[in-house]
Motif scaffolding. Sequence first.
Motif, short mmCIF file in Angstrom:
data_model
loop_
_atom_site.label_atom_id
_atom_site.label_comp_id
_atom_site.label_asym_id
_atom_site.label_seq_id
_atom_site.Cartn_x
_atom_site.Cartn_y
_atom_site.Cartn_z
N GLY A 332 0.79 -1.22 0.00
CA GLY A 332 0.00 0.00 0.00
C GLY A 332 0.82 1.27 0.00
O GLY A 332 0.31 2.34 0.31
N SER A 333 2.08 1.17 -0.38
CA SER A 333 3.00 2.30 -0.27
C SER A 333 2.97 3.21 -1.50
O SER A 333 2.54 2.82 -2.58
N GLY A 334 3.50 4.42 -1.30
CA GLY A 334 3.67 5.32 -2.43
C GLY A 334 4.64 4.77 -3.45
O GLY A 334 4.46 4.97 -4.67
N MET A 360 -3.29 -3.13 -2.92
CA MET A 360 -2.90 -4.20 -1.98
C MET A 360 -2.62 -3.60 -0.61
O MET A 360 -1.46 -3.43 -0.20
N ALA A 361 -3.64 -3.27 0.12
CA ALA A 361 -3.47 -2.56 1.39
C ALA A 361 -2.65 -3.40 2.37
O ALA A 361 -2.82 -4.61 2.48
N ASP A 362 -1.76 -2.73 3.08
CA ASP A 362 -1.04 -3.38 4.18
C ASP A 362 -1.93 -3.47 5.42
O ASP A 362 -1.71 -4.33 6.28
N SER A 363 -2.93 -2.61 5.48
CA SER A 363 -3.86 -2.63 6.61
C SER A 363 -4.56 -3.97 6.71
O SER A 363 -4.86 -4.61 5.71
N LYS A 364 -4.85 -4.38 7.93
CA LYS A 364 -5.47 -5.70 8.14
C LYS A 364 -6.98 -5.66 8.05
O LYS A 364 -7.63 -6.70 7.92
N LEU A 365 -7.57 -4.47 8.11
CA LEU A 365 -9.02 -4.32 8.11
C LEU A 365 -9.41 -3.15 7.20
O LEU A 365 -8.58 -2.30 6.88
N PRO A 366 -10.66 -3.10 6.76
CA PRO A 366 -11.12 -1.94 5.97
C PRO A 366 -11.28 -0.71 6.86
O PRO A 366 -12.36 -0.39 7.35
N ASP A 367 -10.16 -0.01 7.06
CA ASP A 367 -10.13 1.14 7.96
C ASP A 367 -9.55 2.34 7.21
O ASP A 367 -9.42 2.32 5.98
N GLU A 373 -4.36 3.77 1.45
CA GLU A 373 -3.43 2.93 0.69
C GLU A 373 -4.06 2.48 -0.63
O GLU A 373 -3.42 2.52 -1.69
N LYS A 374 -5.29 2.05 -0.59
CA LYS A 374 -5.95 1.63 -1.82
C LYS A 374 -6.23 2.81 -2.73
O LYS A 374 -6.07 2.72 -3.96
N GLY A 375 -6.66 3.93 -2.14
CA GLY A 375 -6.98 5.09 -2.95
C GLY A 375 -5.77 5.59 -3.72
O GLY A 375 -5.84 5.86 -4.92
N ILE A 376 -4.61 5.69 -3.05
CA ILE A 376 -3.41 6.20 -3.70
C ILE A 376 -2.97 5.26 -4.83
O ILE A 376 -2.72 5.69 -5.96
N THR A 377 -2.88 3.97 -4.53
CA THR A 377 -2.32 3.05 -5.52
C THR A 377 -3.30 2.81 -6.67
O THR A 377 -2.88 2.72 -7.83
N ASP A 378 -4.59 2.69 -6.37
CA ASP A 378 -5.56 2.43 -7.43
C ASP A 378 -5.74 3.63 -8.36
O ASP A 378 -5.85 3.48 -9.58
N VAL A 379 -5.79 4.83 -7.80
CA VAL A 379 -6.02 5.98 -8.67
C VAL A 379 -4.79 6.27 -9.53
O VAL A 379 -4.91 6.64 -10.70
N MET A 380 -3.58 6.07 -8.99
CA MET A 380 -2.39 6.29 -9.80
C MET A 380 -2.28 5.26 -10.91
O MET A 380 -1.84 5.57 -12.03
N ALA A 381 -2.68 4.03 -10.63
CA ALA A 381 -2.69 3.01 -11.69
C ALA A 381 -3.65 3.41 -12.80
O ALA A 381 -3.33 3.29 -13.99
#
Length: 527
Positions: A332-334, A360-367, A373-381
């Motif tokens: 989930g990183s930049g 691919m969030a590193d977070s263990k729960l939908p928090d 993490e998902k927002g950054i990686t998915d939107v940049m993709a």
Amino acid sequence: MPVTVDEQQAAAPASRRSGGREARRAMRAAPLAQDINPVRPGLEGGRYQPLDRNDMDQIHEAVLTILETVGFANAIPSCIAALTRAGAQYGADGRIRFPRALVLETVAKAARHFTLHGQDERHDMVVQGSRVHYGTAGAAVHVVDVEKREYRESLLQDIYDAARIVDAMDNIHFFQRPMVARDMVDPADLDLNTLYACLMGTTKHVGTSFTVRENVAPALDMLYAIAGGEASFRARPFVSNSNCFVVPPMKFAEDACGVLEACVEGGIPILLLSAGQAGATAPAAIAGAVVQAVAEVLAGLVYVNALVPGHPCIFGTWPFVSDLRTGAMSGGSGEQALLTAACAQMAQYYDLPGGSAAGMADSKLPDAQSGYEKGITDVMAGLSGLNLVYESAGMHASLLGFCLESLIIDNDMIGQCLRCVRGIEVSEASLSVASIADVCLNGPGHYLGHEQTLRLMQTEYFYPAIADRFSPKEWNEKSRPDMLQRAIAEKRRILETHFPRHISREIDDALRARHANIYLPRKAMGW
């Protein structure tokens, strides 16, 4: 203090409102054709480019250099035979090297601009240029139980349930197996039942994998039966093979190569998957990780085209990121977002259909951590124009956990990503000079009931299904709804009511008669 649209509307004189609130409600309920939906599969991305042309040229030259000088180890005999016939060189050190002329010739002749089909043709995906599609993937070994806040082993039923949920999600465009069925101990049972659960659960394009070559034949029998014959499947292959043919750095994976050959022979498109981890099995330098991933996938492209020229392949550069303090994956990183976007650019550089991982969030729960993490990686993709964004929904714990509720939450999030991908359309009409003049000179001084507002309400704006946009007053009046609780309720509704029936009982009877090791019980499928 800002006021809501409805409060502004209520304060306006009746003669000026022109039924705006009622008109907006009517427009909100009206269904839209796919071609005018504000978000939809295949929107054109490519506005975000972390690499410039010179960067890509340098990466390309580095790729050709390492393919020609370093090459690949551990090729199986059939791989060696196919590649050397095509012009690769097998050295005394046991490594296969790829002359740059062979690589360039393969890229020039490779399949491009093809369609990944769904069982239902409305889910067909044209993978070309910078057209963007989001979907699932992965091999999580746990399901996230959000109500108990714990992880449990993933089961075959969970794969079927995930497929059913994805089947009902507008913004998740394809379904690649996201979990491992831990109750399927035998690899042959695992592979066949995973494919069966995916196919029965959704009409969207399905991606799956196989453990060994011998497990492909029963799967082909199933696919041909569902398609109505081998020729029908080859004409519209609705399943692709996610194939980790390479063990980074720069070694062939023997079992996966056997699977690749069987799938190519059987007419299944191949996701050529290179999944090095920066700082562990790939260079720590982000540019170096891209170089290695591109080189590994291009070697796979030469391999497939040496078997069957023009066979459909997806340029699956999936370099992952390590937290270099611990060696743990950091999905989930930049840095992961940058890697994925750069890989999308390299696929476009070669004009090849590209697929990489994000979400691919590193977070263990939908928090909150999962959200950013998902927002950054998915939107940049998406902004980079990646054709197929794998892992984009449902995934947690750096690919170790999968959450059914997150599929529903992430469907909203991906809708927002797609709206960003679509961008701003500038035209004489959208510049709104006439509308501004009309409202300021002739109208009530606001745009709430204006013709343009009503016309663009659905075609210009995306509305989330479960996210909270209530005012604090409304939120209190509605007993303070929580997004996760709404996702739980929606998950339960789908799983209690949505049982796809696109595969007939007659075909299912025949499959179960031929394959005694189909274990998903019919009672779990609503029969």
